[in-house]
Design a protein around this motif. Structure first.
Motif, PDB file in Angstrom:
ATOM      1  N   ALA A  28       7.124   1.445 -10.386  1.00  0.00           N
ATOM      2  CA  ALA A  28       8.244   1.744  -9.488  1.00  0.00           C
ATOM      3  C   ALA A  28       7.737   2.302  -8.157  1.00  0.00           C
ATOM      4  O   ALA A  28       8.219   1.920  -7.082  1.00  0.00           O
ATOM      5  CB  ALA A  28       9.213   2.725 -10.153  1.00  0.00           C
ATOM      6  N   ILE A  29       6.767   3.178  -8.211  1.00  0.00           N
ATOM      7  CA  ILE A  29       6.203   3.757  -6.993  1.00  0.00           C
ATOM      8  C   ILE A  29       5.484   2.685  -6.183  1.00  0.00           C
ATOM      9  O   ILE A  29       5.606   2.637  -4.955  1.00  0.00           O
ATOM     10  CB  ILE A  29       5.269   4.945  -7.325  1.00  0.00           C
ATOM     11  N   THR A  30       4.749   1.804  -6.863  1.00  0.00           N
ATOM     12  CA  THR A  30       4.053   0.723  -6.165  1.00  0.00           C
ATOM     13  C   THR A  30       5.058  -0.180  -5.446  1.00  0.00           C
ATOM     14  O   THR A  30       4.797  -0.632  -4.326  1.00  0.00           O
ATOM     15  CB  THR A  30       3.186  -0.082  -7.152  1.00  0.00           C
ATOM     16  N   ARG A  31       6.212  -0.432  -6.053  1.00  0.00           N
ATOM     17  CA  ARG A  31       7.256  -1.231  -5.387  1.00  0.00           C
ATOM     18  C   ARG A  31       7.763  -0.520  -4.136  1.00  0.00           C
ATOM     19  O   ARG A  31       7.999  -1.146  -3.104  1.00  0.00           O
ATOM     20  CB  ARG A  31       8.419  -1.517  -6.344  1.00  0.00           C
ATOM     21  N   GLU A  32       7.907   0.797  -4.195  1.00  0.00           N
ATOM     22  CA  GLU A  32       8.341   1.559  -3.019  1.00  0.00           C
ATOM     23  C   GLU A  32       7.278   1.506  -1.923  1.00  0.00           C
ATOM     24  O   GLU A  32       7.596   1.399  -0.742  1.00  0.00           O
ATOM     25  CB  GLU A  32       8.661   3.008  -3.391  1.00  0.00           C
ATOM     26  N   TYR A  33       6.017   1.593  -2.323  1.00  0.00           N
ATOM     27  CA  TYR A  33       4.925   1.467  -1.352  1.00  0.00           C
ATOM     28  C   TYR A  33       4.976   0.109  -0.664  1.00  0.00           C
ATOM     29  O   TYR A  33       4.745   0.010   0.532  1.00  0.00           O
ATOM     30  CB  TYR A  33       3.560   1.632  -2.021  1.00  0.00           C
ATOM     31  N   ALA A  34       5.254  -0.941  -1.424  1.00  0.00           N
ATOM     32  CA  ALA A  34       5.296  -2.293  -0.845  1.00  0.00           C
ATOM     33  C   ALA A  34       6.280  -2.345   0.322  1.00  0.00           C
ATOM     34  O   ALA A  34       5.984  -2.947   1.356  1.00  0.00           O
ATOM     35  CB  ALA A  34       5.656  -3.316  -1.916  1.00  0.00           C
ATOM     36  N   VAL A  35       7.415  -1.698   0.164  1.00  0.00           N
ATOM     37  CA  VAL A  35       8.422  -1.669   1.233  1.00  0.00           C
ATOM     38  C   VAL A  35       7.873  -0.922   2.447  1.00  0.00           C
ATOM     39  O   VAL A  35       7.975  -1.386   3.583  1.00  0.00           O
ATOM     40  CB  VAL A  35       9.727  -1.011   0.730  1.00  0.00           C
ATOM     41  N   LEU A  36       7.255   0.229   2.208  1.00  0.00           N
ATOM     42  CA  LEU A  36       6.720   1.051   3.296  1.00  0.00           C
ATOM     43  C   LEU A  36       5.550   0.374   4.006  1.00  0.00           C
ATOM     44  O   LEU A  36       5.386   0.518   5.220  1.00  0.00           O
ATOM     45  CB  LEU A  36       6.272   2.411   2.764  1.00  0.00           C
ATOM     46  N   LEU A  37       4.748  -0.358   3.266  1.00  0.00           N
ATOM     47  CA  LEU A  37       3.534  -0.957   3.825  1.00  0.00           C
ATOM     48  C   LEU A  37       3.777  -2.310   4.478  1.00  0.00           C
ATOM     49  O   LEU A  37       2.905  -2.824   5.174  1.00  0.00           O
ATOM     50  CB  LEU A  37       2.472  -1.088   2.733  1.00  0.00           C
ATOM     51  N   GLU A  38       4.963  -2.862   4.263  1.00  0.00           N
ATOM     52  CA  GLU A  38       5.272  -4.181   4.819  1.00  0.00           C
ATOM     53  C   GLU A  38       5.097  -4.204   6.334  1.00  0.00           C
ATOM     54  O   GLU A  38       4.537  -5.145   6.892  1.00  0.00           O
ATOM     55  CB  GLU A  38       6.700  -4.574   4.439  1.00  0.00           C
ATOM     56  N   THR A  39       5.527  -3.145   7.007  1.00  0.00           N
ATOM     57  CA  THR A  39       5.405  -3.107   8.472  1.00  0.00           C
ATOM     58  C   THR A  39       3.941  -3.006   8.911  1.00  0.00           C
ATOM     59  O   THR A  39       3.608  -3.411  10.019  1.00  0.00           O
ATOM     60  CB  THR A  39       6.184  -1.921   9.073  1.00  0.00           C
ATOM     61  N   MET A  40       3.089  -2.487   8.039  1.00  0.00           N
ATOM     62  CA  MET A  40       1.668  -2.384   8.358  1.00  0.00           C
ATOM     63  C   MET A  40       0.935  -3.690   8.080  1.00  0.00           C
ATOM     64  O   MET A  40      -0.188  -3.883   8.536  1.00  0.00           O
ATOM     65  CB  MET A  40       1.023  -1.243   7.556  1.00  0.00           C
ATOM     66  N   GLY A  41       1.555  -4.553   7.285  1.00  0.00           N
ATOM     67  CA  GLY A  41       0.935  -5.829   6.961  1.00  0.00           C
ATOM     68  C   GLY A  41      -0.155  -5.742   5.917  1.00  0.00           C
ATOM     69  O   GLY A  41      -1.050  -6.593   5.882  1.00  0.00           O
ATOM     70  N   VAL A  42      -0.098  -4.716   5.068  1.00  0.00           N
ATOM     71  CA  VAL A  42      -1.104  -4.568   4.008  1.00  0.00           C
ATOM     72  C   VAL A  42      -0.425  -4.382   2.662  1.00  0.00           C
ATOM     73  O   VAL A  42       0.723  -3.951   2.586  1.00  0.00           O
ATOM     74  CB  VAL A  42      -2.071  -3.385   4.271  1.00  0.00           C
ATOM     75  N   THR A  43      -1.156  -4.717   1.625  1.00  0.00           N
ATOM     76  CA  THR A  43      -0.686  -4.488   0.265  1.00  0.00           C
ATOM     77  C   THR A  43      -1.075  -3.074  -0.169  1.00  0.00           C
ATOM     78  O   THR A  43      -1.881  -2.398   0.489  1.00  0.00           O
ATOM     79  CB  THR A  43      -1.326  -5.497  -0.704  1.00  0.00           C
ATOM     80  N   TYR A  44      -0.545  -2.650  -1.302  1.00  0.00           N
ATOM     81  CA  TYR A  44      -0.870  -1.328  -1.817  1.00  0.00           C
ATOM     82  C   TYR A  44      -2.374  -1.165  -2.078  1.00  0.00           C
ATOM     83  O   TYR A  44      -2.970  -0.182  -1.621  1.00  0.00           O
ATOM     84  CB  TYR A  44      -0.036  -1.059  -3.075  1.00  0.00           C
ATOM     85  N   PRO A  45      -3.043  -2.116  -2.761  1.00  0.00           N
ATOM     86  CA  PRO A  45      -4.492  -1.960  -2.949  1.00  0.00           C
ATOM     87  C   PRO A  45      -5.261  -1.920  -1.621  1.00  0.00           C
ATOM     88  O   PRO A  45      -6.232  -1.174  -1.483  1.00  0.00           O
ATOM     89  CB  PRO A  45      -4.896  -3.177  -3.781  1.00  0.00           C
ATOM     90  N   GLN A  46      -4.829  -2.708  -0.643  1.00  0.00           N
ATOM     91  CA  GLN A  46      -5.478  -2.682   0.669  1.00  0.00           C
ATOM     92  C   GLN A  46      -5.283  -1.322   1.340  1.00  0.00           C
ATOM     93  O   GLN A  46      -6.202  -0.788   1.963  1.00  0.00           O
ATOM     94  CB  GLN A  46      -4.927  -3.810   1.550  1.00  0.00           C
ATOM     95  N   TYR A  47      -4.097  -0.772   1.208  1.00  0.00           N
ATOM     96  CA  TYR A  47      -3.808   0.561   1.752  1.00  0.00           C
ATOM     97  C   TYR A  47      -4.734   1.610   1.124  1.00  0.00           C
ATOM     98  O   TYR A  47      -5.292   2.456   1.822  1.00  0.00           O
ATOM     99  CB  TYR A  47      -2.339   0.891   1.480  1.00  0.00           C
ATOM    100  N   LEU A  48      -4.932   1.529  -0.177  1.00  0.00           N
ATOM    101  CA  LEU A  48      -5.828   2.470  -0.853  1.00  0.00           C
ATOM    102  C   LEU A  48      -7.256   2.345  -0.320  1.00  0.00           C
ATOM    103  O   LEU A  48      -7.922   3.354  -0.067  1.00  0.00           O
ATOM    104  CB  LEU A  48      -5.803   2.240  -2.368  1.00  0.00           C
ATOM    105  N   ALA A  49      -7.718   1.108  -0.143  1.00  0.00           N
ATOM    106  CA  ALA A  49      -9.066   0.895   0.391  1.00  0.00           C
ATOM    107  C   ALA A  49      -9.172   1.445   1.809  1.00  0.00           C
ATOM    108  O   ALA A  49     -10.185   2.071   2.166  1.00  0.00           O
ATOM    109  CB  ALA A  49      -9.416  -0.592   0.364  1.00  0.00           C
TER     110      ALA A  49
END
Length: 153
Positions: A28-49
């Motif tokens: 559920a949290i990863t899905r919320e991250y996906a929404v937040l990260l969409e404007t950055m153009g990165v996925t959750y794993p990419q954001y972590l890296a």
């Protein structure tokens, strides 16, 4: 042939299992991250890296893997995708050509400013303030440390 017995005591009710609570909450949290990260153009794993690189720019792929607690075979394609997006560059180490160092590009460094809004945005999206988040993080890290210590034996 003996038939399987139903869990009459309710010991294996999925909603009462810690593992499922952690798993489903993580999803559920990863899905919320996906929404937040969409404007950055990165996925959750990419954001972590990227978070690892924002702390330690110019590190080896294996160090990114260590920071993410994944194997190098998982980190390498992740870094390659970040490179295709223009957020990092990879260079052979001058000390050892077998090693690949990863550096943030200007675009990767600039993305940091946008990312500063993500933790607060997530907190709002999931109803968790900074103090509660800190407590949860500490509790989960305690559990992880206990598991690691137990597995050393």
């Amino acid at each position: 042939m003996e038939s399987c017995k139903v869990d009459e005591e309710g010991l294996l009710k999925i909603e009462d299992q810690l593992c499922f609570a952690l798993y489903s909450t993580s999803r559920a949290i990863t899905r919320e991250y996906a929404v937040l990260l969409e404007t950055m153009g990165v996925t959750y794993p990419q954001y972590l890296a990227l978070m690892v690189l924002w702390q330690h720019d110019g590190i080896l792929v294996q160090d990114i893997a260590k920071g993410l607690e994944v194997d190098q075979a998982t980190a390498t394609p992740l870094v390659k995708r970040l490179e295709k997006l223009g957020f990092v560059t990879r260079r052979r180490s001058e000390k050892d050509e077998r090693r690949v160092e990863v550096y943030l590009t200007e675009a990767g460094k600039d993305l940091y400013k946008t990312a500063l809004a993500v933790p607060r945005g997530l907190g709002c999206a999931i109803g968790v303030d900074q103090a509660r988040a800190r407590k949860l993080i500490d509790e989960l890290n305690d559990i992880k440390a206990f598991i690691a210590k137990t597995n050393e034996r």
